[in-house]
Scaffold this active site. Sequence first.
Site, PDB file in Angstrom:
ATOM      1  N   GLU A 125       9.510  -3.608   9.889  1.00  0.00           N
ATOM      2  CA  GLU A 125       8.929  -2.479  10.927  1.00  0.00           C
ATOM      3  C   GLU A 125       8.676  -1.335   9.705  1.00  0.00           C
ATOM      4  OE1 GLU A 125      11.651  -0.231  10.497  1.00  0.00           O
ATOM      5  OE2 GLU A 125      12.547  -1.693   9.551  1.00  0.00           O
ATOM      6  N   GLU A 129      11.133  -2.469   6.675  1.00  0.00           N
ATOM      7  CA  GLU A 129       9.748  -2.946   6.350  1.00  0.00           C
ATOM      8  C   GLU A 129       9.587  -4.729   6.356  1.00  0.00           C
ATOM      9  OE1 GLU A 129       8.704   0.829   3.161  1.00  0.00           O
ATOM     10  OE2 GLU A 129       8.548  -1.308   2.496  1.00  0.00           O
TER      11      GLU A 129
END
Length: 353
Positions: free
Chosen positions: A175, A318
């Site tokens: 994310e 991420e």
Amino acid sequence: MDSLNATLKNIKSVNEEWYGLAQKHLDNLTKPLGSLGRLEEFARRFVAITENKNPVLDKKVIFTFAGDHGVTEDGVSAYPKEVTPQMVFNFLRGGAGINVLARHAGAEVVVVDIGVDHDFGEIKGLVNMKVIKGTKNFTKGPAMTRDEAIRCIDVGIELANGYAKKGYKIFGTGEMGIGNTTPSSAIASVLTGKPVSEVTGKGTGITDESLKRKITVIEDGINLNKPNPEDAIDVLAKVGGAEIGGIAGLVLGAASNRIPVVIDGFISTAGALIAYCIEPRVKDYMFAAHNSVEIGHKAMLDKMGLRPVLDLDLRLGEGTGAALAMLMIEAGLKIYKEMATFGEAGVSSEIQN
């Protein structure tokens, strides 16, 4: 909602017999019993999830969901929300941490705009599945409507179904969203029952004073919106985020398709916890990538009964931890598939003792 209901109907617990079959093979390899520790666990679980005695791990993908958060206007992050679209461009150029580590792991990165407050237009490589242009500030009302929260979950389910049909064998979650440790801490507090102060950390690196404010902001948001801990979708809608909902949907979709899913760090685990509270059987399909530096991460993992693969003091997000954990899972699978049995090697099985 129809997509979610159909997905939930397809989620079954992993068949215990497959764990036994995998363990029997592992115990017949040229090594003392259990001597490769958790690598054996990873292989055993992969075989059981896929119900395949000779599974292939040739197509790996990490989904990096991006979304913005209205609560950033309350000063909960060290960075402005403009960094979210800037980082999306960095992902697409291949220059971010997730790109580097995914290349190392042999995994593709799929960047999904599910809730960024920016109009990207048509950009090669960006999957546009925008549900909202950032959440609302949950200190003033719900972050999203219930319908928006469900639509975010549906995005994750759609991606899981699509990539399952394309033959991908393992998913990873990731994310990007400035301020997203704040809704994640709120979710952690509500769904684990722990005080906000025990599950809230410094995120991108805020000061001690800002951390106190962040805790107060989360407490105020929970007190105002009163998310129902017995209704994970209500929690997601009132104090969550679009990318968190997307991750929840991806986990549900992975379980529905019998595909292992590697959960990254703190924010990804908040999404996984939403999925778990909707349907606890998804736990069978999840690998917890690592133990994040964020203090609330362990509380969520404990709630789900998940033990992290790695502990490397990571806190980037991420999908970086998921990429690294995939390497360990693949190592376990290689042991299972490529190591000789006692009979093949002509080695006495007495080595097991």
